[in-house]
Design a protein around this motif. Structure first.
Motif, PDB file in Angstrom:
ATOM      1  N   ARG A  34     -17.400 -15.724 -29.112  1.00  0.00           N
ATOM      2  CA  ARG A  34     -17.993 -15.903 -28.001  1.00  0.00           C
ATOM      3  C   ARG A  34     -18.347 -14.514 -27.094  1.00  0.00           C
ATOM      4  O   ARG A  34     -19.301 -14.265 -26.635  1.00  0.00           O
ATOM      5  CB  ARG A  34     -17.199 -16.847 -26.985  1.00  0.00           C
ATOM      6  CG  ARG A  34     -17.183 -18.262 -27.770  1.00  0.00           C
ATOM      7  CD  ARG A  34     -16.633 -19.155 -26.785  1.00  0.00           C
ATOM      8  NE  ARG A  34     -16.243 -20.748 -27.139  1.00  0.00           N
ATOM      9  CZ  ARG A  34     -17.256 -21.670 -27.383  1.00  0.00           C
ATOM     10  NH1 ARG A  34     -18.558 -21.395 -27.235  1.00  0.00           N
ATOM     11  NH2 ARG A  34     -16.932 -22.518 -27.957  1.00  0.00           N
ATOM     12  N   THR A  38     -22.113 -12.536 -26.354  1.00  0.00           N
ATOM     13  CA  THR A  38     -22.467 -12.875 -24.825  1.00  0.00           C
ATOM     14  C   THR A  38     -23.087 -11.261 -24.501  1.00  0.00           C
ATOM     15  O   THR A  38     -22.308 -10.383 -24.173  1.00  0.00           O
ATOM     16  CB  THR A  38     -21.145 -13.099 -23.918  1.00  0.00           C
ATOM     17  OG1 THR A  38     -20.549 -14.106 -24.201  1.00  0.00           O
ATOM     18  CG2 THR A  38     -21.692 -13.249 -22.286  1.00  0.00           C
ATOM     19  N   ALA A  96     -26.959 -18.684 -28.680  1.00  0.00           N
ATOM     20  CA  ALA A  96     -26.812 -20.056 -28.088  1.00  0.00           C
ATOM     21  C   ALA A  96     -25.701 -20.545 -28.696  1.00  0.00           C
ATOM     22  O   ALA A  96     -25.131 -21.516 -27.895  1.00  0.00           O
ATOM     23  CB  ALA A  96     -28.097 -20.671 -28.617  1.00  0.00           C
ATOM     24  N   ARG A  99     -22.612 -20.344 -26.885  1.00  0.00           N
ATOM     25  CA  ARG A  99     -22.377 -20.780 -25.627  1.00  0.00           C
ATOM     26  C   ARG A  99     -22.175 -22.495 -25.834  1.00  0.00           C
ATOM     27  O   ARG A  99     -22.260 -23.142 -24.770  1.00  0.00           O
ATOM     28  CB  ARG A  99     -23.851 -20.772 -24.756  1.00  0.00           C
ATOM     29  CG  ARG A  99     -24.044 -19.250 -24.322  1.00  0.00           C
ATOM     30  CD  ARG A  99     -25.403 -18.912 -23.900  1.00  0.00           C
ATOM     31  NE  ARG A  99     -25.610 -17.549 -23.439  1.00  0.00           N
ATOM     32  CZ  ARG A  99     -26.786 -17.113 -23.326  1.00  0.00           C
ATOM     33  NH1 ARG A  99     -28.069 -17.893 -23.304  1.00  0.00           N
ATOM     34  NH2 ARG A  99     -27.243 -15.874 -23.137  1.00  0.00           N
ATOM     35  N   THR A 100     -22.254 -22.728 -27.067  1.00  0.00           N
ATOM     36  CA  THR A 100     -21.861 -24.199 -27.001  1.00  0.00           C
ATOM     37  C   THR A 100     -20.587 -24.560 -27.618  1.00  0.00           C
ATOM     38  O   THR A 100     -19.819 -24.000 -27.997  1.00  0.00           O
ATOM     39  CB  THR A 100     -22.906 -24.568 -28.654  1.00  0.00           C
ATOM     40  OG1 THR A 100     -24.203 -23.979 -28.454  1.00  0.00           O
ATOM     41  CG2 THR A 100     -22.825 -25.916 -28.925  1.00  0.00           C
ATOM     42  N   ASP A 101     -20.269 -25.808 -27.100  1.00  0.00           N
ATOM     43  CA  ASP A 101     -18.935 -26.285 -27.289  1.00  0.00           C
ATOM     44  C   ASP A 101     -18.553 -26.790 -28.751  1.00  0.00           C
ATOM     45  O   ASP A 101     -19.611 -27.246 -29.286  1.00  0.00           O
ATOM     46  CB  ASP A 101     -18.689 -27.640 -26.527  1.00  0.00           C
ATOM     47  CG  ASP A 101     -18.554 -27.429 -25.038  1.00  0.00           C
ATOM     48  OD1 ASP A 101     -18.120 -26.534 -24.572  1.00  0.00           O
ATOM     49  OD2 ASP A 101     -18.861 -28.234 -24.329  1.00  0.00           O
TER      50      ASP A 101
END
Length: 208
Positions: A34, A38, A96, A99-101
């Motif tokens: 993550r 970013t 993307a 940023r996703t669970d």
């Protein structure tokens, strides 16, 4: 998340090289994944798209475009009207994804070699999709490659190659999509690629 990333990195440095060969916890892999995906700056580039359909059909296009910015979405590539070409959202899907669970994440017990670099392989599960991720096994966990298989009714494979563009930051620079399907009773394949070259960082002040 940044604090966890720094803590994990500090821990790896303190325990020494032996720790680099121990299987990392999924939470460590997830934290680095993550953080490394970013963006903290904007990048200008030339995007090149190539589509292969059969032995004698090749389409090539190029476009200058901005990528991730501070206050805007990535500008679309001008060649998106070309049949089977890939768009900016396709290329930047790993950002993307970061940023996703996740539903879950699993890490292989052993490392695998990729382009001469020993890497950890992790599987990220998000709803009905699985992403195989290679991260460098040197303690910095650079995101080297992401692969997604079997998407949709056709047999479609997506492979992203990533590049370290700044300290602790990676960016997808190439996506190859291979789609196999039945055509006139025979199997046919279309291979589409989009690749970024001439990357140049732009400042927040000049970022449109």
């Amino acid at each position: 998340m940044l604090g966890a990333y720094r803590t994990a990195l500090a821990g790896l440095i303190l325990v020494g090289p032996a720790m680099l060969f121990a299987q990392p916890e999924p939470s460590v892999i997830e934290g680095f994944f993550r953080e490394r995906l970013t963006p903290t700056s904007s990048w200008q580039c030339v995007a090149q798209c190539t589509v292969f359909s059969g032995d004698d059909t090749t389409h090539v296009g190029a476009d200058s475009s901005y990528l991730i910015g501070f206050s805007h979405e990535p500008r679309e590539f001008a060649f998106t009207e070309m049949p089977y070409s890939l768009c900016a959202d396709d290329l930047l899907l790993p950002i993307a994804l970061a940023r996703t669970d996740f539903d879950s994440i699993r890490v292989n017990k052993t490392r695998t070699r990729f382009e001469g670099i020993m890497c950890w392989k992790a599987r990220i599960f998000v709803r009905d999709e699985t992403f195989e991720v290679l991260l460098s096994g040197d303690g910095f966990f650079r995101v080297m490659q992401i692969e997604r298989k079997g998407r949709g009714r056709s047999n479609s494979d997506d492979v992203w190659l990533l590049r370290e563009i700044g300290r602790g930051k990676d960016l997808p620079v190439k996506l190859t999509r291979t789609v196999e399907f039945g055509w006139g009773g025979e199997q046919a394949a279309i291979v589409s690629t989009v690749e970024l070259t001439n990357l140049r960082e732009v400042s927040a002040e000049s970022d449109p």
